[in-house]
Design a protein around this motif. Structure first.
Motif, short mmCIF file in Angstrom:
data_model
loop_
_atom_site.label_atom_id
_atom_site.label_comp_id
_atom_site.label_asym_id
_atom_site.label_seq_id
_atom_site.Cartn_x
_atom_site.Cartn_y
_atom_site.Cartn_z
N TYR A 14 -6.53 -22.38 39.55
CA TYR A 14 -7.74 -21.57 40.02
C TYR A 14 -7.30 -20.18 40.37
O TYR A 14 -7.91 -19.24 40.40
CB TYR A 14 -8.32 -22.37 41.12
N ASN B 170 -13.35 -25.43 42.90
CA ASN B 170 -12.08 -25.68 44.09
C ASN B 170 -12.72 -25.32 45.23
O ASN B 170 -11.81 -24.61 46.02
CB ASN B 170 -10.96 -25.05 43.66
N GLU C 238 -13.48 -28.99 39.97
CA GLU C 238 -12.03 -28.75 40.13
C GLU C 238 -11.43 -28.33 38.91
O GLU C 238 -11.47 -29.13 37.81
CB GLU C 238 -11.31 -29.64 40.87
#
Length: 250
Positions: free
Chosen positions: A86, A35, A82
């Motif tokens: 997160y 991320n 990704e």
């Protein structure tokens, strides 16, 4: 994709030296981002990087399965991942080999529950099979090799890399993407078995780790607590079982 390179070298043998071309493994610095946050730089060969990224996150406890991955983009030796949620997981990102890291938190991870049984002859045959499948090692002598074994699905997944951790991450990632049952599988690989490797195995839920090398006491201690069977020194017709002996059928 270059996995090896030829270089000029002087070889000495039987009292003589000669200049020739030698093949060596080609490793590069690889960058992992999750991320858009830089996580890790490591040395690797340029193959199976999607497997690595998946296996790394499984082994570090960042994700539980491949469904949590939204995207993996490979650009040369850069890996951009990704994942969902997160912000809830970023505090878990503490590499296994960090000093004072997860090794001290083994009690926070539930011990593995598995009915796996492995015949002694299977371990002996598979260490030889592992060696025969180590194609880059045969050429260069410069890699570790790991295999993820699942007999139910007739799977023997082999990956190589310059790092034993990366090789193991790659087979964990490949098995995750194939949705194999970890509780009825095991890993056999070339390399020592210290705590930083065994903690990865415990977090992944794999009940047996076998190697042609030896465990350290830290690895032995983590395996005892995590209910992992450690098998070492698998060579020719011998091996040692150090922990949770009941999984090996003699």
């Amino acid at each position: 994709m270059k996995l090896t390179r030829n270089i000029n070298a002087i070889s000495y043998k039987n009292g003589k030296n000669v200049q020739n071309s030698e093949e060596i493994v080609y490793d590069e610095i690889t960058n992992l981002k999750i991320n858009n946050k830089h996580i890790y730089n490591f040395s690797s060969i340029n193959n199976s990087l999607e497997d690595f990224a998946t296996g790394y996150m499984i082994g570090e406890g960042i994700i539980k399965n491949s469904e949590e991955i939204k995207k993996i983009k490979i650009n040369g030796m850069n890996i951009d991942v990704e994942i969902d949620n997160y912000n809830e997981k970023k505090d878990l990102i503490l590499p296994s080999d960090s000093a004072g890291g997860w090794r001290s938190k083994i009690n926070a991870i539930p011990p593995i529950k598995s009915d796996l049984k492995v015949e002694k002859d299977e371990l002996l045959l598979n260490i030889e099979k592992l060696r025969k499948n180590a194609k880059i090692w045969q050429k260069t002598g410069g890699t570790h090799v790991a295999a993820f074994v699942n007999n139910d699905k007739n799977q023997f997944i082999v990956r190589e890399d310059v790092s034993r951790h990366v090789a193991v991450d790659k087979v964990i990632g490949a098995a995750t993407r194939k949705k194999l049952d970890f509780f009825n599988s095991y890993i056999i690989y070339s390399g020592r078995m210290p705590a930083d490797m065994v903690i990865k195995i415990v977090r992944s839920g794999i009940p047996l780790l076998a190697s042609n090398a030896a465990p350290s006491f830290s690895g032995y201690s983590v395996a005892e607590k995590g209910n992992v069977t450690l098998v070492g020194f698998i060579r020719e017709d011998r091996f040692n079982v150090y922990t949770h002996w009941d999984r090996v059928i003699f």
